[in-house]
Design a protein around this motif. Structure first.
Motif, PDB file in Angstrom:
ATOM      1  N   ARG A  52       0.848  -1.191   0.000  1.00 23.52           N
ATOM      2  CA  ARG A  52       0.000   0.000   0.000  1.00 23.52           C
ATOM      3  C   ARG A  52       0.883   1.240   0.000  1.00 23.52           C
ATOM      4  NH1 ARG A  52      -5.313  -0.561   1.594  1.00 23.52           N
ATOM      5  NH2 ARG A  52      -5.866  -2.694   2.118  1.00 23.52           N
ATOM      6  N   ALA A  53       0.351   2.316  -0.516  1.00 28.38           N
ATOM      7  CA  ALA A  53       1.101   3.578  -0.502  1.00 28.38           C
ATOM      8  C   ALA A  53       1.453   3.959   0.932  1.00 28.38           C
ATOM      9  CB  ALA A  53       0.292   4.693  -1.161  1.00 28.38           C
ATOM     10  N   ARG A  54       0.504   3.750   1.856  1.00 30.24           N
ATOM     11  CA  ARG A  54       0.739   3.996   3.279  1.00 30.24           C
ATOM     12  C   ARG A  54       0.097   2.860   4.056  1.00 30.24           C
ATOM     13  NH1 ARG A  54      -1.440   9.448   3.029  1.00 30.24           N
ATOM     14  NH2 ARG A  54      -2.153   9.408   5.143  1.00 30.24           N
TER      15      ARG A  54
END
Length: 105
Positions: free
Chosen positions: A92-94
């Protein structure tokens, strides 16, 4: 546009593990929970598993205030969460997000 927030912070951490290791992650979470019980400002914490993708899990935690959360993040007791780090969903991006409460019912 500014959105008024109420007192309260929610943190979501995303995890991913092979389906056969969900029980291992859950046990690690349980053990960490024993160390975090009574943490000032922490209202609750939950481990959730996806019904659609059983290897996708998330921890949600509720905090009274941002100050309580930050105090804990910068404390020695935060290190008790280290055993969960290998499970963070780095795809995930974050793998974590922090939210302010806008409204409650």
């Amino acid at each position: 546009m500014t959105i008024e927030t109420t007192t309260g912070v929610r943190v979501i951490l995303w995890y991913r593990t092979p389906e056969h290791d969900v029980a291992g992650l859950a046990e690690t979470y349980r053990q960490i929970g024993e160390h975090l019980a009574g943490t000032p400002g922490m209202v609750s914490s939950e481990l959730l598993v996806s019904r659609d993708e059983p290897g996708v899990l998330m921890v949600t935690s509720r905090w009274r205030t941002e100050e309580d959360l930050q105090r804990w993040v910068h404390s020695d007791t935060h290190r008790h969460t280290t055993p969960l780090r290998p499970y963070l969903d780095t795809g995930r991006a974050r793998p974590w997000e922090t939210f302010s409460v806008v409204s409650e019912t």
